[in-house]
Design a protein around this motif. Structure first.
Motif, PDB file in Angstrom:
ATOM      1  N   LEU A  17       0.840  -1.211   0.000  1.00  0.00           N
ATOM      2  CA  LEU A  17       0.000   0.000   0.000  1.00  0.00           C
ATOM      3  C   LEU A  17       0.868   1.251   0.000  1.00  0.00           C
ATOM      4  O   LEU A  17       0.580   2.228  -0.706  1.00  0.00           O
ATOM      5  N   GLY A  18       1.942   1.228   0.798  1.00  0.00           N
ATOM      6  CA  GLY A  18       2.852   2.374   0.809  1.00  0.00           C
ATOM      7  C   GLY A  18       3.535   2.562  -0.534  1.00  0.00           C
ATOM      8  O   GLY A  18       3.694   3.701  -1.007  1.00  0.00           O
ATOM      9  N   ALA A  19       3.942   1.443  -1.165  1.00  0.00           N
ATOM     10  CA  ALA A  19       4.569   1.541  -2.483  1.00  0.00           C
ATOM     11  C   ALA A  19       3.592   2.111  -3.511  1.00  0.00           C
ATOM     12  O   ALA A  19       3.981   2.896  -4.394  1.00  0.00           O
ATOM     13  N   THR A  20       2.315   1.733  -3.399  1.00  0.00           N
ATOM     14  CA  THR A  20       1.299   2.275  -4.308  1.00  0.00           C
ATOM     15  C   THR A  20       1.143   3.775  -4.109  1.00  0.00           C
ATOM     16  O   THR A  20       1.045   4.541  -5.089  1.00  0.00           O
ATOM     17  N   ALA A  21       1.139   4.212  -2.850  1.00  0.00           N
ATOM     18  CA  ALA A  21       1.025   5.644  -2.567  1.00  0.00           C
ATOM     19  C   ALA A  21       2.224   6.397  -3.132  1.00  0.00           C
ATOM     20  O   ALA A  21       2.077   7.481  -3.727  1.00  0.00           O
ATOM     21  N   LEU A  22       3.425   5.832  -2.970  1.00  0.00           N
ATOM     22  CA  LEU A  22       4.625   6.495  -3.483  1.00  0.00           C
ATOM     23  C   LEU A  22       4.636   6.508  -5.007  1.00  0.00           C
ATOM     24  O   LEU A  22       5.033   7.505  -5.624  1.00  0.00           O
ATOM     25  N   ALA A  23       4.207   5.407  -5.633  1.00  0.00           N
ATOM     26  CA  ALA A  23       4.148   5.377  -7.094  1.00  0.00           C
ATOM     27  C   ALA A  23       3.162   6.409  -7.626  1.00  0.00           C
ATOM     28  O   ALA A  23       3.433   7.090  -8.626  1.00  0.00           O
ATOM     29  N   SER A  24       2.029   6.542  -6.961  1.00  0.00           N
ATOM     30  CA  SER A  24       1.035   7.541  -7.374  1.00  0.00           C
ATOM     31  C   SER A  24       1.596   8.947  -7.221  1.00  0.00           C
ATOM     32  O   SER A  24       1.404   9.808  -8.100  1.00  0.00           O
ATOM     33  N   LEU A  25       2.304   9.171  -6.112  1.00  0.00           N
ATOM     34  CA  LEU A  25       2.920  10.483  -5.897  1.00  0.00           C
ATOM     35  C   LEU A  25       3.986  10.742  -6.959  1.00  0.00           C
ATOM     36  O   LEU A  25       4.127  11.873  -7.450  1.00  0.00           O
ATOM     37  N   GLY A  26       4.718   9.694  -7.336  1.00  0.00           N
ATOM     38  CA  GLY A  26       5.734   9.851  -8.369  1.00  0.00           C
ATOM     39  C   GLY A  26       5.135  10.201  -9.718  1.00  0.00           C
ATOM     40  O   GLY A  26       5.662  11.066 -10.432  1.00  0.00           O
ATOM     41  N   VAL A  27       4.037   9.545 -10.091  1.00  0.00           N
ATOM     42  CA  VAL A  27       3.365   9.873 -11.352  1.00  0.00           C
ATOM     43  C   VAL A  27       2.853  11.306 -11.313  1.00  0.00           C
ATOM     44  O   VAL A  27       2.961  12.048 -12.300  1.00  0.00           O
ATOM     45  N   TRP A  28       2.300  11.710 -10.166  1.00  0.00           N
ATOM     46  CA  TRP A  28       1.835  13.100 -10.025  1.00  0.00           C
ATOM     47  C   TRP A  28       2.986  14.081 -10.215  1.00  0.00           C
ATOM     48  O   TRP A  28       2.857  15.064 -10.953  1.00  0.00           O
ATOM     49  N   ALA A  29       4.110  13.821  -9.550  1.00  0.00           N
ATOM     50  CA  ALA A  29       5.259  14.725  -9.657  1.00  0.00           C
ATOM     51  C   ALA A  29       5.800  14.773 -11.077  1.00  0.00           C
ATOM     52  O   ALA A  29       6.206  15.836 -11.572  1.00  0.00           O
ATOM     53  N   LEU A  30       5.798  13.624 -11.755  1.00  0.00           N
ATOM     54  CA  LEU A  30       6.339  13.551 -13.108  1.00  0.00           C
ATOM     55  C   LEU A  30       5.457  14.252 -14.131  1.00  0.00           C
ATOM     56  O   LEU A  30       5.952  14.893 -15.066  1.00  0.00           O
ATOM     57  N   LEU A  31       4.137  14.167 -13.953  1.00  0.00           N
ATOM     58  CA  LEU A  31       3.208  14.694 -14.953  1.00  0.00           C
ATOM     59  C   LEU A  31       2.620  16.048 -14.588  1.00  0.00           C
ATOM     60  O   LEU A  31       2.383  16.878 -15.468  1.00  0.00           O
ATOM     61  N   TYR A  32       2.364  16.269 -13.310  1.00  0.00           N
ATOM     62  CA  TYR A  32       1.678  17.505 -12.932  1.00  0.00           C
ATOM     63  C   TYR A  32       2.641  18.670 -12.738  1.00  0.00           C
ATOM     64  O   TYR A  32       2.420  19.767 -13.282  1.00  0.00           O
ATOM     65  N   LEU A  33       3.689  18.457 -11.965  1.00  0.00           N
ATOM     66  CA  LEU A  33       4.550  19.583 -11.591  1.00  0.00           C
ATOM     67  C   LEU A  33       5.162  20.301 -12.793  1.00  0.00           C
ATOM     68  O   LEU A  33       5.145  21.538 -12.847  1.00  0.00           O
ATOM     69  N   PRO A  34       5.687  19.597 -13.798  1.00  0.00           N
ATOM     70  CA  PRO A  34       6.277  20.332 -14.930  1.00  0.00           C
ATOM     71  C   PRO A  34       5.250  21.111 -15.757  1.00  0.00           C
ATOM     72  O   PRO A  34       5.617  22.073 -16.438  1.00  0.00           O
ATOM     73  N   PHE A  35       3.984  20.703 -15.706  1.00  0.00           N
ATOM     74  CA  PHE A  35       2.977  21.298 -16.584  1.00  0.00           C
ATOM     75  C   PHE A  35       1.840  21.967 -15.804  1.00  0.00           C
ATOM     76  O   PHE A  35       0.773  22.203 -16.353  1.00  0.00           O
ATOM     77  N   ARG A  36       2.088  22.283 -14.541  1.00  0.00           N
ATOM     78  CA  ARG A  36       0.996  22.816 -13.707  1.00  0.00           C
ATOM     79  C   ARG A  36       0.512  24.179 -14.180  1.00  0.00           C
ATOM     80  O   ARG A  36      -0.596  24.593 -13.848  1.00  0.00           O
ATOM     81  N   ARG A  37       1.313  24.887 -14.941  1.00  0.00           N
ATOM     82  CA  ARG A  37       0.910  26.206 -15.434  1.00  0.00           C
ATOM     83  C   ARG A  37       0.363  26.136 -16.870  1.00  0.00           C
ATOM     84  O   ARG A  37       0.203  27.168 -17.525  1.00  0.00           O
ATOM     85  N   ALA A  38       0.092  24.952 -17.339  1.00  0.00           N
ATOM     86  CA  ALA A  38      -0.489  24.811 -18.683  1.00  0.00           C
ATOM     87  C   ALA A  38      -1.870  25.453 -18.710  1.00  0.00           C
ATOM     88  O   ALA A  38      -2.524  25.614 -17.671  1.00  0.00           O
ATOM     89  N   PRO A  39      -2.358  25.851 -19.889  1.00  0.00           N
ATOM     90  CA  PRO A  39      -3.695  26.485 -19.976  1.00  0.00           C
ATOM     91  C   PRO A  39      -4.788  25.565 -19.454  1.00  0.00           C
ATOM     92  O   PRO A  39      -4.601  24.353 -19.316  1.00  0.00           O
ATOM     93  N   GLU A  40      -5.933  26.147 -19.175  1.00  0.00           N
ATOM     94  CA  GLU A  40      -7.066  25.360 -18.702  1.00  0.00           C
ATOM     95  C   GLU A  40      -7.533  24.387 -19.780  1.00  0.00           C
ATOM     96  O   GLU A  40      -7.447  24.663 -20.975  1.00  0.00           O
ATOM     97  N   ALA A  41      -8.042  23.258 -19.319  1.00  0.00           N
ATOM     98  CA  ALA A  41      -8.485  22.213 -20.243  1.00  0.00           C
ATOM     99  C   ALA A  41      -9.803  22.590 -20.907  1.00  0.00           C
ATOM    100  O   ALA A  41     -10.720  23.080 -20.250  1.00  0.00           O
ATOM    101  N   GLN A  42      -9.883  22.368 -22.204  1.00  0.00           N
ATOM    102  CA  GLN A  42     -11.154  22.418 -22.909  1.00  0.00           C
ATOM    103  C   GLN A  42     -11.755  21.015 -22.895  1.00  0.00           C
ATOM    104  O   GLN A  42     -11.125  20.058 -22.452  1.00  0.00           O
TER     105      GLN A  42
END
Length: 490
Positions: free
Chosen positions: A43-68
């Motif tokens: 369960l902890g590994a799943t939480a860390l993997a999810s956090l890793g995917v979030w960091a990899l995909l969200y943080l670099p593009f968090r200022r992207a335009p709003e979604a249509q």
């Protein structure tokens, strides 16, 4: 997909990954309470993997335009695959870890199948003996269906919604077509309060009917979510209780009724149920199908047993829940066909159920009658299309009928493609059984005639996963994803 579209999609997919991490952290108490410490690491590994995917995909593009809406559709299609992949980790990691015994998810494909089935609210399972699973995995299966029944995006909007995301476009991209309030965020929060209330009532009702508390928690969650995972190999039939079956049928029907209707019922009383055309049709279809299937069982069982079995199985099929009280492999092909029709129609739009939805079915049926009436009258005659007490003008009627017709055509096309492929990869089954199993997968139902099992070929598992994914998202987001991959633009 164009480079300026990609950051928007990746950012929103990254947000969706956090949902699985939150679910894993929220499941820690189950492992602790039942003394299954070996599940804490996965369960902890799943939480860390999810956090890793979030960091990899969200943080670099968090200022992207709003979604249509077009971005939301693609993000929903990709995001559900990412969520299912992350959701498979606890199943797989617990299975290959020490202290858990022999489990059906040592094969990563089986773990992925179970996760897809859970999050799409389908209920087809690789666990032939779910009663032998650790309590943590029994909970995880039920939890994925409970969250998936409402929708991963709905939960993400509820927990995370804020600046930088367009909640409305993501909400509609996940096949949610109705709002309770003008604001999407207010709508999803109201939906969760209703869902939590009905979950509590389902659990309390099952416990009061004689089901053990742990069983009631799991079946209450998967019943109200119209998911259908059970902790027993013989499903609800394990209890041999009319009272429990009645409570389960009520929970399945509640899950298959629109949240908008539930909201008005809680405000104005149960008379709203009879005034809503879609709810009336759902209840009439349930009663008619139960009588038809029950009548077909008269040759193989006493009258009381025949109608009891027919009522439960058809209600489970139409509401797209998938609970069973009896094995279906011995039923006649005609009875299976009637259940298949119920699975294709599905529950109400705006509910947790799958299928093409009762409202679209009504538009197709009433639209055919309307067209015949127009042909019999003068070409200049203005004939509105009546759906319940509502009279739709001609242009609106054409648009709604064409939308229902296109989606129904696509739905059937993917259904028959799945039947052909599963029949190819798993030979030896009759056409009625193949049609039943694939319709169960694409309708997010979970009823099975025995085709789904851990020994299926890998490609057959992936085909059913595809049908479950397409059915849950109602096809359009998946087609948008394919279009973006082929044309490199959204």
């Amino acid at each position: 997909m164009r480079t300026n579209d990609l950051p928007i999609v990746l950012r929103d997919v990254g947000l969706l990954a956090l949902v699985v991490g939150a679910m894993a952290v929220g499941s820690f108490p189950v492992a602790v309470v039942f003394g299954e410490g070996y599940a804490l690491g996965p369960l902890g590994a799943t939480a860390l993997a999810s956090l890793g995917v979030w960091a990899l995909l969200y943080l670099p593009f968090r200022r992207a335009p709003e979604a249509q809406l077009k971005h939301g559709l693609v993000a929903a299609a990709v995001g559900w695959l990412v969520v299912a992949t992350l959701g498979a980790l606890p199943l797989w990691l617990v299975s290959i870890g020490p202290g858990s015994g022999v489990l059906p998810y040592t094969d990563p494909a089986s773990a992925f199948f179970e996760s897809v089935s859970g999050f799409t609210g389908t209920g087809l399972t690789m666990a032939l003996r779910p009663d032998l699973l650790p309590r943590t995995l029994q909970w995880w299966r039920s939890f994925t269906e409970w969250v998936g029944g409402m929708g991963v995006i709905v939960l993400m909007i509820t927990l995370i919604a804020g600046p930088g995301m367009t909640a409305a476009n993501l909400y509609f991209a996940e096949a949610h077509g109705e709002k309770i309030h003008p604001s999407v965020i207010s709508t999803v929060r109201t939906m969760w309060w209703i869902f939590l209330l009905y979950t509590f009532l389902a659990i309390a009702g099952l416990w009061g009917a004689g089901m053990p508390l742990w069983d009631a928690v799991n079946h209450g969650m998967t019943g109200i979510a119209t998911g259908g995972f059970s902790i027993w190999p013989d499903g609800i039939g394990h209890y041999h209780s009319v009272a429990i079956e009645i409570v389960v049928i009520l929970a399945m029907l509640l899950g298959a009724i629109s949240f908008v209707v539930h909201y008005h019922v809680l405000q104005h009383g149960p008379r709203v149920l009879s005034s809503d055309v879609q709810t009336r049709a759902l209840l009439l279809l349930t009663a008619g199908g139960a009588l038809l299937v029950g009548g077909m069982q008269l040759g193989r069982a006493p009258m009381g047993t025949a109608f009891r079995e027919g009522t439960f199985q058809f209600a489970s099929a139409l509401t797209c829940t998938g609970f069973q009280t009896v094995p279906l492999d011995g039923w006649s092909d005609i009875a299976k066909l009637v259940l298949t029709v119920g699975m294709v129609i599905g529950g109400a739009a705006g509910s947790t159920a799958g299928g093409i939805k009762v409202m679209r079915f009504l538009f197709l049926v009433r639209g055919a009658s309307w067209q015949l009436k127009r042909l019999a009258r003068s070409p200049d005659a203005l004939i509105p299309l009546r759906i319940g007490h509502q009279a739709l003008p001609e242009l609106t009627a054409y648009r709604r009928i064409s939308e229902a017709g296109v989606l129904a055509m696509l739905w059937m096309a993917f259904l028959f493609m799945g039947v052909l492929l599963v029949g190819w990869f798993v030979p030896g089954f009759r056409l009625a059984d193949l049609l039943f199993e694939v319709a169960s997968a694409q309708g997010n139902v979970g009823l099975s005639v025995g085709i789904t099992n851990p020994g299926m070929p890998l490609l057959a598992k992936l085909v059913l996963c595809f049908n479950m994914w397409v059915g849950r998202l109602e096809i359009i987001p998946v087609l948008m994803l394919f279009r973006s991959l082929v044309s490199r633009r959204i």
